[in-house]
Design a protein around this motif. Structure first.
Motif, PDB file in Angstrom:
ATOM      1  N   GLU A 100      -3.410  48.932 -32.252  1.00  0.00           N
ATOM      2  CA  GLU A 100      -2.493  49.800 -32.661  1.00  0.00           C
ATOM      3  C   GLU A 100      -1.242  49.730 -33.469  1.00  0.00           C
ATOM      4  OE1 GLU A 100      -4.131  52.418 -27.545  1.00  0.00           O
ATOM      5  OE2 GLU A 100      -2.526  50.842 -27.873  1.00  0.00           O
ATOM      6  N   ASN A 101      -1.082  48.863 -33.085  1.00  0.00           N
ATOM      7  CA  ASN A 101       0.424  48.510 -34.013  1.00  0.00           C
ATOM      8  C   ASN A 101      -0.582  48.098 -35.478  1.00  0.00           C
ATOM      9  OD1 ASN A 101       2.207  46.929 -32.536  1.00  0.00           O
ATOM     10  ND2 ASN A 101       0.855  46.683 -31.303  1.00  0.00           N
ATOM     11  N   ILE A 102      -1.849  48.254 -35.613  1.00  0.00           N
ATOM     12  CA  ILE A 102      -1.628  48.114 -37.122  1.00  0.00           C
ATOM     13  C   ILE A 102      -2.153  49.361 -37.334  1.00  0.00           C
ATOM     14  CG2 ILE A 102      -3.275  46.974 -38.820  1.00  0.00           C
ATOM     15  CD1 ILE A 102      -4.010  44.545 -37.119  1.00  0.00           C
ATOM     16  N   GLU A 103      -2.415  50.041 -36.491  1.00  0.00           N
ATOM     17  CA  GLU A 103      -3.212  51.712 -37.127  1.00  0.00           C
ATOM     18  C   GLU A 103      -1.947  52.607 -37.329  1.00  0.00           C
ATOM     19  OE1 GLU A 103      -5.725  53.873 -34.633  1.00  0.00           O
ATOM     20  OE2 GLU A 103      -6.188  54.905 -36.498  1.00  0.00           O
ATOM     21  N   LEU A 104      -0.579  51.529 -36.618  1.00  0.00           N
ATOM     22  CA  LEU A 104       0.730  52.956 -36.922  1.00  0.00           C
ATOM     23  C   LEU A 104       1.078  53.146 -37.841  1.00  0.00           C
ATOM     24  CD1 LEU A 104       2.523  54.105 -34.675  1.00  0.00           C
ATOM     25  CD2 LEU A 104       3.588  51.496 -34.346  1.00  0.00           C
ATOM     26  N   ALA A 105       0.364  51.720 -38.825  1.00  0.00           N
ATOM     27  CA  ALA A 105       1.596  51.893 -39.873  1.00  0.00           C
ATOM     28  C   ALA A 105       0.957  52.892 -40.985  1.00  0.00           C
ATOM     29  CB  ALA A 105       1.089  50.341 -40.855  1.00  0.00           C
ATOM     30  N   GLY A 143      20.220  56.464 -56.216  1.00  0.00           N
ATOM     31  CA  GLY A 143      21.187  57.688 -55.526  1.00  0.00           C
ATOM     32  C   GLY A 143      19.987  58.490 -54.430  1.00  0.00           C
ATOM     33  N   TYR A 144      19.092  58.289 -53.918  1.00  0.00           N
ATOM     34  CA  TYR A 144      17.960  58.865 -53.247  1.00  0.00           C
ATOM     35  C   TYR A 144      18.592  59.115 -52.158  1.00  0.00           C
ATOM     36  CZ  TYR A 144      14.001  58.994 -56.911  1.00  0.00           C
ATOM     37  OH  TYR A 144      14.192  59.162 -58.151  1.00  0.00           O
ATOM     38  N   SER A 145      18.291  60.276 -51.851  1.00  0.00           N
ATOM     39  CA  SER A 145      18.396  60.714 -50.160  1.00  0.00           C
ATOM     40  C   SER A 145      17.270  59.596 -48.788  1.00  0.00           C
ATOM     41  CB  SER A 145      17.863  61.723 -49.207  1.00  0.00           C
ATOM     42  OG  SER A 145      16.693  61.973 -49.895  1.00  0.00           O
ATOM     43  N   GLU A 146      17.958  59.060 -47.613  1.00  0.00           N
ATOM     44  CA  GLU A 146      16.849  58.955 -46.816  1.00  0.00           C
ATOM     45  C   GLU A 146      15.181  59.137 -46.799  1.00  0.00           C
ATOM     46  OE1 GLU A 146      16.187  55.832 -45.005  1.00  0.00           O
ATOM     47  OE2 GLU A 146      18.591  55.719 -45.324  1.00  0.00           O
ATOM     48  N   ALA A 147      15.262  60.473 -46.854  1.00  0.00           N
ATOM     49  CA  ALA A 147      13.835  60.781 -46.665  1.00  0.00           C
ATOM     50  C   ALA A 147      13.235  60.493 -47.865  1.00  0.00           C
ATOM     51  CB  ALA A 147      13.953  62.478 -46.638  1.00  0.00           C
ATOM     52  N   GLN A 148      14.039  60.700 -49.089  1.00  0.00           N
ATOM     53  CA  GLN A 148      13.193  60.356 -50.408  1.00  0.00           C
ATOM     54  C   GLN A 148      12.554  58.304 -49.965  1.00  0.00           C
ATOM     55  OE1 GLN A 148      16.179  61.819 -53.078  1.00  0.00           O
ATOM     56  NE2 GLN A 148      14.256  62.715 -54.400  1.00  0.00           N
ATOM     57  N   LEU A 149      13.415  57.875 -49.592  1.00  0.00           N
ATOM     58  CA  LEU A 149      13.344  56.122 -49.887  1.00  0.00           C
ATOM     59  C   LEU A 149      12.475  56.036 -48.843  1.00  0.00           C
ATOM     60  CD1 LEU A 149      17.398  55.265 -49.698  1.00  0.00           C
ATOM     61  CD2 LEU A 149      15.584  54.996 -51.763  1.00  0.00           C
ATOM     62  N   ALA A 150      12.295  56.674 -47.537  1.00  0.00           N
ATOM     63  CA  ALA A 150      11.265  56.560 -46.523  1.00  0.00           C
ATOM     64  C   ALA A 150      10.327  56.940 -46.986  1.00  0.00           C
ATOM     65  CB  ALA A 150      12.014  57.502 -45.213  1.00  0.00           C
ATOM     66  N   ASN A 151       9.658  57.749 -47.943  1.00  0.00           N
ATOM     67  CA  ASN A 151       8.699  57.963 -48.250  1.00  0.00           C
ATOM     68  C   ASN A 151       8.338  56.764 -49.278  1.00  0.00           C
ATOM     69  OD1 ASN A 151       6.683  59.964 -48.339  1.00  0.00           O
ATOM     70  ND2 ASN A 151       6.850  61.352 -50.215  1.00  0.00           N
ATOM     71  N   ILE A 152       9.244  56.859 -50.672  1.00  0.00           N
ATOM     72  CA  ILE A 152       8.946  55.540 -51.291  1.00  0.00           C
ATOM     73  C   ILE A 152       8.483  54.226 -50.740  1.00  0.00           C
ATOM     74  CG2 ILE A 152       9.728  53.994 -53.300  1.00  0.00           C
ATOM     75  CD1 ILE A 152      11.566  56.529 -54.212  1.00  0.00           C
ATOM     76  N   ARG A 153       9.005  53.932 -49.282  1.00  0.00           N
ATOM     77  CA  ARG A 153       8.984  52.562 -48.389  1.00  0.00           C
ATOM     78  C   ARG A 153       7.641  52.299 -47.866  1.00  0.00           C
ATOM     79  NH1 ARG A 153      13.949  53.302 -45.416  1.00  0.00           N
ATOM     80  NH2 ARG A 153      12.616  53.975 -44.147  1.00  0.00           N
ATOM     81  N   LYS A 154       7.342  54.109 -47.322  1.00  0.00           N
ATOM     82  CA  LYS A 154       5.739  53.610 -47.135  1.00  0.00           C
ATOM     83  C   LYS A 154       4.739  53.861 -47.722  1.00  0.00           C
ATOM     84  CE  LYS A 154       7.920  56.611 -43.387  1.00  0.00           C
ATOM     85  NZ  LYS A 154       8.695  57.902 -43.144  1.00  0.00           N
ATOM     86  N   GLN A 155       5.532  54.187 -48.729  1.00  0.00           N
ATOM     87  CA  GLN A 155       3.643  54.137 -49.265  1.00  0.00           C
ATOM     88  C   GLN A 155       3.991  52.667 -50.101  1.00  0.00           C
ATOM     89  OE1 GLN A 155       1.553  56.774 -50.113  1.00  0.00           O
ATOM     90  NE2 GLN A 155       2.743  57.948 -49.148  1.00  0.00           N
ATOM     91  N   ASN A 156       4.635  51.904 -50.545  1.00  0.00           N
ATOM     92  CA  ASN A 156       4.629  50.979 -51.332  1.00  0.00           C
ATOM     93  C   ASN A 156       5.363  49.205 -50.642  1.00  0.00           C
ATOM     94  OD1 ASN A 156       4.371  52.035 -54.424  1.00  0.00           O
ATOM     95  ND2 ASN A 156       5.710  52.752 -52.963  1.00  0.00           N
ATOM     96  N   ILE A 157       5.856  49.462 -49.818  1.00  0.00           N
ATOM     97  CA  ILE A 157       6.579  47.977 -49.217  1.00  0.00           C
ATOM     98  C   ILE A 157       5.966  47.793 -47.040  1.00  0.00           C
ATOM     99  CG2 ILE A 157       8.554  46.668 -48.313  1.00  0.00           C
ATOM    100  CD1 ILE A 157      10.113  49.324 -50.691  1.00  0.00           C
ATOM    101  N   GLY A 158       5.389  46.847 -47.636  1.00  0.00           N
ATOM    102  CA  GLY A 158       4.919  46.200 -46.335  1.00  0.00           C
ATOM    103  C   GLY A 158       5.800  45.169 -45.321  1.00  0.00           C
ATOM    104  N   VAL A 217       0.136  45.129 -44.463  1.00  0.00           N
ATOM    105  CA  VAL A 217      -0.964  45.106 -45.876  1.00  0.00           C
ATOM    106  C   VAL A 217      -1.857  46.268 -45.481  1.00  0.00           C
ATOM    107  CG1 VAL A 217      -0.620  42.826 -46.438  1.00  0.00           C
ATOM    108  CG2 VAL A 217      -2.448  43.803 -45.248  1.00  0.00           C
ATOM    109  N   VAL A 218      -2.312  46.570 -44.223  1.00  0.00           N
ATOM    110  CA  VAL A 218      -3.137  47.676 -44.226  1.00  0.00           C
ATOM    111  C   VAL A 218      -3.301  49.180 -45.053  1.00  0.00           C
ATOM    112  CG1 VAL A 218      -2.224  49.244 -41.908  1.00  0.00           C
ATOM    113  CG2 VAL A 218      -4.561  48.759 -42.655  1.00  0.00           C
ATOM    114  N   GLY A 219      -1.922  49.276 -45.405  1.00  0.00           N
ATOM    115  CA  GLY A 219      -2.200  50.743 -46.307  1.00  0.00           C
ATOM    116  C   GLY A 219      -1.919  50.560 -47.752  1.00  0.00           C
ATOM    117  N   ASP A 220      -2.522  48.633 -47.869  1.00  0.00           N
ATOM    118  CA  ASP A 220      -2.177  48.799 -48.935  1.00  0.00           C
ATOM    119  C   ASP A 220      -1.328  48.833 -49.988  1.00  0.00           C
ATOM    120  OD1 ASP A 220      -4.976  48.205 -49.810  1.00  0.00           O
ATOM    121  OD2 ASP A 220      -5.983  50.051 -49.943  1.00  0.00           O
ATOM    122  N   GLN A 221      -0.304  48.069 -49.493  1.00  0.00           N
ATOM    123  CA  GLN A 221       1.081  48.290 -50.000  1.00  0.00           C
ATOM    124  C   GLN A 221       1.074  47.225 -51.004  1.00  0.00           C
ATOM    125  OE1 GLN A 221       1.077  49.952 -47.329  1.00  0.00           O
ATOM    126  NE2 GLN A 221       2.413  50.723 -46.888  1.00  0.00           N
TER     127      GLN A 221
END
Ligand SMILES: Nc1ncnc2c1ncn2[C@@H]1O[C@H](COP(=O)(O)OP(=O)(O)OP(=O)(O)O)[C@@H](O)[C@H]1O
Length: 226
Positions: A102-107, A71-86, A156-160
């Motif tokens: 720059e493409n890699i750094e963007l992540a 039931g999570y909101s879009e913002a909550q999902l985006a947060n989990i996604r960015k922290q964990n998923i590549g 993988v740069v964010g240690d996903q």
């Protein structure tokens, strides 16, 4: 890592209703390498999009790292996604106006990491995927194999903890396809969970487990002997 329970996804258009996923039950452990196979239209991309929190199920439960995110909101999902998923896509999905670096750094921009550390991490991951000598190039100046290496670095740069790959070798010749598969295998050996959609039985063999879909159902699961 994740658990899908009786998960369904129905696409509703003006005239037709398509059940792309029909009461699917899948469990994926941390550190697994799983291939998803099946004929065109069986629901593979739909499944990957839901697992990647880019799309929502119509029904059922999705547990990610022991959290019920249904039931999570879009913002909550985006947060989990960015922290964990590549993500790695068939057509690389790099930003044409940005260099490799720059493409890699963007992540990393979502991660609140100081600039100096960002540069260091990007340099390290470029080395790892063998693209450091093309750091200042634009995506259009690279071969498909090189572009996919940049996409792997970005994933993988964010240690996903988990990489979702949708036909990552679909646009590559066999030599470059194999290179990408070896890179994914290496990441998996280092602990990254990988879920990959593929049409290639040879590439599915890199995975320890293959889930076969047909008409929105899981029909079989094969586990390769260690
Ligand atoms: N946005 C959408 N609107 C309506 N129907 C859709 C939509 N996206 C997918 N579908 C339908 O859902 C079903 C599953 O599609 P999906 O893209 O998940 O299949 P797939 O197994 O990834 O196929 P392929 O191997 O061809 O990429 C198909 O019947 C497709 O036509």
């Amino acid at each position: 890592m994740l658990k899908l329970h009786n998960l369904s996804r129905v696409y509703q258009t003006d005239e037709v209703e398509t059940a792309a996923l029909n009461s699917v039950n899948i469990e994926i452990e941390q550190g697994e390498f799983v291939a998803i196979m099946g004929p065109s239209g069986c629901g593979k991309s739909t499944l990957l999009n839901i697992v990647g929190m880019l799309d929502n199920p119509s029904d059922g439960q999705y547990m990610f790292m022991d959290e019920d995110i249904s039931g999570y909101s879009e913002a909550q999902l985006a947060n989990i996604r960015k922290q964990n998923i590549g993500f790695i896509f068939q057509n690389f999905n790099l930003i044409e106006e940005l260099s490799v670096q720059e493409n890699i750094e963007l992540a990393l921009l979502y991660h609140n990491i100081p600039a100096a550390e960002r540069k260091e991490r990007v340099a390290k991951v470029m080395d790892k995927v063998g693209i450091a000598h093309r750091a200042k190039h634009m995506p259009s100046q690279l071969s498909g194999g090189q572009q996919q290496r940049v996409a792997v670095a970005r994933a993988v740069v964010g240690d996903q903890a988990m990489i979702l790959a949708d036909e990552p070798t679909g646009n590559l010749d066999s030599a470059h396809g194999q290179e990408v598969m070896e890179m994914l295998q290496q990441l998996n050996q280092e602990g990254t969970t990988i879920v990959m959609v593929t049409h290639s039985p040879a590439h599915a063999d890199y995975a320890r487990r293959t889930i076969n879909l047909f008409d929105g159902h899981v029909v079989t699961e094969n586990v390769r002997a260690a």
